[in-house]
Design a protein around this motif. Sequence first.
Motif, mmCIF file in Angstrom:
data_model
loop_
_atom_site.group_PDB
_atom_site.id
_atom_site.type_symbol
_atom_site.label_atom_id
_atom_site.label_comp_id
_atom_site.label_asym_id
_atom_site.label_seq_id
_atom_site.Cartn_x
_atom_site.Cartn_y
_atom_site.Cartn_z
ATOM 1 N N THR A 50 1.215 -0.832 0.160
ATOM 2 C CA THR A 50 0.208 0.230 0.194
ATOM 3 C C THR A 50 1.271 1.358 -0.033
ATOM 4 O O THR A 50 1.982 0.674 0.740
ATOM 5 C CB THR A 50 -0.889 0.486 1.204
ATOM 6 O OG1 THR A 50 -0.264 0.511 2.323
ATOM 7 C CG2 THR A 50 -1.664 -1.591 1.259
ATOM 8 N N MET A 51 0.700 2.162 -0.261
ATOM 9 C CA MET A 51 1.121 3.708 -0.790
ATOM 10 C C MET A 51 1.778 4.473 0.582
ATOM 11 O O MET A 51 2.750 4.802 0.836
ATOM 12 C CB MET A 51 0.494 4.356 -1.186
ATOM 13 C CG MET A 51 0.778 4.664 -2.910
ATOM 14 S SD MET A 51 2.339 3.847 -3.637
ATOM 15 C CE MET A 51 2.403 5.999 -3.568
ATOM 16 N N LEU A 52 0.662 4.325 1.413
ATOM 17 C CA LEU A 52 0.434 3.806 2.862
ATOM 18 C C LEU A 52 2.238 3.684 3.606
ATOM 19 O O LEU A 52 2.882 4.652 4.507
ATOM 20 C CB LEU A 52 -0.215 4.396 4.296
ATOM 21 C CG LEU A 52 -0.532 4.711 5.497
ATOM 22 C CD1 LEU A 52 0.116 5.795 5.463
ATOM 23 C CD2 LEU A 52 -1.610 4.338 6.595
ATOM 24 N N ALA A 53 2.295 2.170 3.717
ATOM 25 C CA ALA A 53 3.102 1.166 3.840
ATOM 26 C C ALA A 53 4.706 2.070 3.046
ATOM 27 O O ALA A 53 5.709 1.769 4.195
ATOM 28 C CB ALA A 53 3.627 -0.135 3.587
ATOM 29 N N PHE A 55 5.262 4.882 2.125
ATOM 30 C CA PHE A 55 5.187 5.563 2.551
ATOM 31 C C PHE A 55 6.174 5.780 3.713
ATOM 32 O O PHE A 55 6.680 6.876 4.383
ATOM 33 C CB PHE A 55 4.121 6.519 2.826
ATOM 34 C CG PHE A 55 4.166 8.545 3.239
ATOM 35 C CD1 PHE A 55 5.305 9.329 2.705
ATOM 36 C CD2 PHE A 55 3.900 8.659 4.637
ATOM 37 C CE1 PHE A 55 5.684 11.257 3.214
ATOM 38 C CE2 PHE A 55 3.976 9.845 5.301
ATOM 39 C CZ PHE A 55 5.126 10.536 4.192
ATOM 40 N N LEU A 56 5.219 5.606 5.042
ATOM 41 C CA LEU A 56 5.846 4.678 6.370
ATOM 42 C C LEU A 56 7.215 4.075 6.345
ATOM 43 O O LEU A 56 7.758 5.205 6.874
ATOM 44 C CB LEU A 56 4.791 4.337 6.889
ATOM 45 C CG LEU A 56 3.512 5.138 7.363
ATOM 46 C CD1 LEU A 56 2.309 4.226 8.057
ATOM 47 C CD2 LEU A 56 3.613 6.833 8.090
#
Length: 179
Positions: A50-53, A55-56
């Motif tokens: 996922t983009m969130l994973a 990015f983080l």
Amino acid sequence: MLQTLLLAAALFFFTRNVFRFEKISRFELLVIPVYSFVIGGSIILENPPTMLALFLTILLGGIVGWFQTTGLTIHLTAEKDKRDRPIIEVRRGWQYLVGWLVIFAYGLGLAFVAGHQVDILTELSNELMKDLLSWENFTPGAWNIMIQSAVASLVYTWYLVRREPRVKAAIARKKQVKN
């Protein structure tokens, strides 16, 4: 029992080296992080997170890389290596150890969230071996560990060069000088 003893010995050697001055190397500061970034990127292309994973992972890697430089002690020597580059030594300090633990814990946490079953002792021993034995870094791992380690190492190298410009000459590619 044997695995626990080997793990304890590896932890001893790893933590001992964090508090000693060690010569910096092009291999450790550039080759391994670039390799990790390329392999992590290829794993991501095959199975995108996922983009969130993502990015983080990148954000935390950058923060860890910066944090690890806050306890860094640089020792400039008058010596040159066989390629006529200056020899520079660094002592990483406890901040490096904390950063390493954050990367390890993040990798475990992401694996648990993804529903993977993880043996903490096995993972810890694998990561310690990668730090103690450079060639172990060339076995592909989880994308998040590869990317986070690469980002942290590249940020660490960037800050190290900014703090002491002679580091650039110490890790530059040069042909061996014949005596």
